[in-house]
Design a protein around this motif. Structure first.
Motif, PDB file in Angstrom:
ATOM      1  N   ASP A  29       0.820  -1.217   0.000  1.00  0.00           N
ATOM      2  CA  ASP A  29       0.000   0.000   0.000  1.00  0.00           C
ATOM      3  C   ASP A  29       0.852   1.265   0.000  1.00  0.00           C
ATOM      4  O   ASP A  29       0.484   2.267  -0.636  1.00  0.00           O
ATOM      5  CB  ASP A  29      -0.978   0.001   1.181  1.00  0.00           C
ATOM      6  CG  ASP A  29      -0.295  -0.158   2.533  1.00  0.00           C
ATOM      7  OD1 ASP A  29       0.812  -0.718   2.580  1.00  0.00           O
ATOM      8  OD2 ASP A  29      -0.867   0.286   3.542  1.00  0.00           O
ATOM      9  N   ARG A  30       1.977   1.244   0.687  1.00  0.00           N
ATOM     10  CA  ARG A  30       2.838   2.429   0.719  1.00  0.00           C
ATOM     11  C   ARG A  30       3.471   2.679  -0.642  1.00  0.00           C
ATOM     12  O   ARG A  30       3.604   3.828  -1.088  1.00  0.00           O
ATOM     13  CB  ARG A  30       3.903   2.276   1.799  1.00  0.00           C
ATOM     14  CG  ARG A  30       3.326   2.431   3.204  1.00  0.00           C
ATOM     15  CD  ARG A  30       4.374   2.235   4.271  1.00  0.00           C
ATOM     16  NE  ARG A  30       3.882   2.690   5.568  1.00  0.00           N
ATOM     17  CZ  ARG A  30       4.472   2.433   6.724  1.00  0.00           C
ATOM     18  NH1 ARG A  30       5.581   1.729   6.750  1.00  0.00           N
ATOM     19  NH2 ARG A  30       3.966   2.889   7.865  1.00  0.00           N
ATOM     20  N   ALA A  79       0.741   4.126  -2.827  1.00  0.00           N
ATOM     21  CA  ALA A  79       0.497   5.535  -2.514  1.00  0.00           C
ATOM     22  C   ALA A  79       1.597   6.416  -3.083  1.00  0.00           C
ATOM     23  O   ALA A  79       1.333   7.516  -3.602  1.00  0.00           O
ATOM     24  CB  ALA A  79       0.381   5.731  -1.003  1.00  0.00           C
ATOM     25  N   PRO A  92      -1.862   5.564   2.550  1.00  0.00           N
ATOM     26  CA  PRO A  92      -1.695   4.118   2.707  1.00  0.00           C
ATOM     27  C   PRO A  92      -2.347   3.641   3.994  1.00  0.00           C
ATOM     28  O   PRO A  92      -2.475   4.386   4.968  1.00  0.00           O
ATOM     29  CB  PRO A  92      -0.176   3.937   2.747  1.00  0.00           C
ATOM     30  CG  PRO A  92       0.356   5.257   3.208  1.00  0.00           C
ATOM     31  CD  PRO A  92      -0.591   6.299   2.679  1.00  0.00           C
ATOM     32  N   ARG A 102      -1.322   1.207   6.097  1.00  0.00           N
ATOM     33  CA  ARG A 102      -0.458   0.668   7.157  1.00  0.00           C
ATOM     34  C   ARG A 102      -0.447   1.499   8.434  1.00  0.00           C
ATOM     35  O   ARG A 102      -0.506   0.929   9.537  1.00  0.00           O
ATOM     36  CB  ARG A 102       0.972   0.513   6.606  1.00  0.00           C
ATOM     37  CG  ARG A 102       1.962  -0.049   7.616  1.00  0.00           C
ATOM     38  CD  ARG A 102       1.587  -1.465   8.029  1.00  0.00           C
ATOM     39  NE  ARG A 102       2.408  -1.979   9.120  1.00  0.00           N
ATOM     40  CZ  ARG A 102       2.180  -1.779  10.404  1.00  0.00           C
ATOM     41  NH1 ARG A 102       1.160  -1.021  10.780  1.00  0.00           N
ATOM     42  NH2 ARG A 102       2.942  -2.314  11.325  1.00  0.00           N
ATOM     43  N   LEU A 136      -6.070   1.272   1.190  1.00  0.00           N
ATOM     44  CA  LEU A 136      -5.841   2.704   0.994  1.00  0.00           C
ATOM     45  C   LEU A 136      -7.040   3.438   1.551  1.00  0.00           C
ATOM     46  O   LEU A 136      -8.169   2.942   1.515  1.00  0.00           O
ATOM     47  CB  LEU A 136      -5.717   3.064  -0.494  1.00  0.00           C
ATOM     48  CG  LEU A 136      -4.446   2.749  -1.271  1.00  0.00           C
ATOM     49  CD1 LEU A 136      -4.595   3.278  -2.692  1.00  0.00           C
ATOM     50  CD2 LEU A 136      -3.218   3.352  -0.610  1.00  0.00           C
TER      51      LEU A 136
END
Length: 477
Positions: A421-422, A425, A437, A439, A451
């Motif tokens: 996810d990071r 993003a 993101p 996390r 997200l």
């Protein structure tokens, strides 16, 4: 072009032109700058103010604006390496003293003009009641004693207003149960540091608002996540968590939870209070989205604090989300010794919330403009939510959840397993759209990649749809 972007552009032009002037030489008049650059006097004033703040020019009322003395070259940096050792000293029973504020700082990041903002949790300036706020501030400034010292607990009239808003028409809360705070984040910090000892556990929803996790870490607390499903926090697991940890506080967002958007079900509302009462623990109710209910939403359930005779619930409410990031006025409610603890901690930290800010808030919520603002953002957020959902349903339907929240300002997107996810993003940012993101919303390892996108901060619907389109392209690789 917005007023804010034109101010930045004019300041950049004037900054570049300063080399033409000697120190103490006068710059063109404001009238000349208005005519030359075809901008408003307000834009000129704000651009000059920017340069004054940077130390590049000096403004002398009645005389004009002058080039400042040339600044000396910066000195060579000193040796700061000693701080590495000093800041690594252990406290809180050996816990790391560092605070991971990445989630908070990410949400506060100011996006450049060429980046579409699907990240921020604040209303776009076009949705903020700027004229009503200016009028409230002007009226507040004329009140007798507006710059005097307020009571530590806050202005009595403002406390009474919050008591009515939170406790409901039955008056389950009194003015003496309310403590005025510097926004919701300050209230959360005061609550957790007041109610939970350093090193002790605190239960949080999973996922959870990153600001809560950062506050807990800064206070030296051990966060214990309790999973959330489509009906809110899993109360069966909440009971187990209290039994296993002997925690004395649980932080939750029962209404339009950030980030999932879930609403705590009626049955679980009763269970949360019952479980906490049996554990001898507090429920810190972060009611951040109460003023962000959409026009097509059914009426929300009352706050947990409205049905709590035993002082289990410590309630957090703020005006910031529905108005402006700079109207940092909120409230904590509590009963009994807990209120005294909250009051003492806040007084030690900051004495009190500045009176002009409290007076301005009181003027705003007491004016006809307040009801109009709530109606306007209720309709605008519903329209933006529909536009974002329609765009995602057309481009990436698999990321949408089963229930779309009818309040708040965000959507929680479930990504394909294995997605970073990071990294996604970051890639979206390179494509000109800022998203969040998933996390940072988890106190432990996340069970799946997510997200969060916000539809409050975009300039208009067209930008919102374009932002979703760019995100979808990024997902396509």
């Amino acid at each position: 072009m917005t007023e804010r972007s034109s101010v930045a552009e004019l300041a950049a032009i004037l900054r570049a032109e300063l080399n033409r002037y000697y120190p103490h030489e006068k710059l063109p008049s404001s009238r000349a700058l208005v005519e030359r650059h075809q901008v408003s006097p307000v834009t000129v004033s704000r651009a000059i103010g920017t340069l004054v703040a940077e130390g590049l020019v000096v403004s002398r009322p009645g005389a004009g604006v002058f080039r400042a003395e040339r600044r000396a070259a910066p000195a060579q940096p000193g040796d700061l390496s000693w701080q590495e050792l000093a800041l690594s000293a252990e406290t809180f029973g050996g816990q790391d003293r560092r605070t991971d504020a990445s989630g908070v700082l990410g949400s506060l990041a100011m996006q450049p003009a060429d980046v579409l903002d699907l990240n921020s949790g604040y209303l776009h300036p076009s949705l903020q009641p700027e004229r009503a706020l200016a009028a409230a501030l002007a009226r507040a400034g004329r009140r007798p004693g507006a710059w005097g010292r307020p009571p530590v607990e806050g202005l009595t009239e403002l406390r009474a207003w919050f008591a009515r808003e939170i406790g409901g028409p039955d008056g389950t809360l009194s003015t003496s149960d309310v403590l005025i705070t510097a926004g919701g984040q300050g209230a959360l910090s005061t609550a957790l540091r007041s109610l939970v000892a350093p090193g002790a556990p605190v239960l949080v929803e999973s996922p959870s608002y990153p600001g809560t996790l950062a506050v807990a870490q800064a206070a030296g607390l051990r966060t214990v996540p309790v999973p959330v499903d489509q009906d809110g926090v899993r109360t069966d697991l909440l009971a187990e968590a209290f039994a296993a940890t002997r925690a004395r506080a649980f932080v939750c967002q029962p209404l339009f939870h950030n980030p999932t958007g879930t609403v705590l079900s009626t049955e679980r509302r009763r269970e949360v209070l019952r479980i906490a009462r049996a554990a001898g623990a507090f429920v810190v109710e972060d009611d951040f989205a109460r003023l962000l209910v959409h026009a097509d939403s059914p009426p929300p359930a009352p706050a947990l604090a409205a049905d709590d005779p035993d002082g289990v619930v410590v309630h957090v409410r703020s005006l910031t989300k529905a108005t402006s990031p700079s109207l940092r006025v909120g409230a904590l409610t509590a009963r009994g010794p807990a209120f005294e603890r909250l009051r003492a901690v806040q007084a030690v930290d900051s004495f009190f919330v500045p009176r002009p800010l409290q007076e301005s808030a009181l003027e705003l919520v007491g004016s006809p403009a307040w009801a109009r603002q709530l109606r306007d953002i209720s309709a605008a957020l519903a329209e933006r939510r529909r536009a974002a959902v329609d765009a995602l349903a057309r481009l990436r339907p698999e990321v949408l959840g089963e229930r779309i929240p009818s309040g708040g300002y965000h959507l929680w997107l479930r990504l394909v397993d294995g997605t970073d996810d990071r990294e996604l993003a970051a890639a979206a940012r390179r494509h000109g759209v800022a998203v969040t993101p998933g996390r940072p919303y988890f106190a432990a390892e996340p069970p799946a990649p997510h997200l969060r996108i916000s539809y409050a901060a975009c300039r208009n619907l067209a930008d919102l749809v374009e932002g979703v389109t760019r995100l979808a392209r990024t997902m396509d690789g």
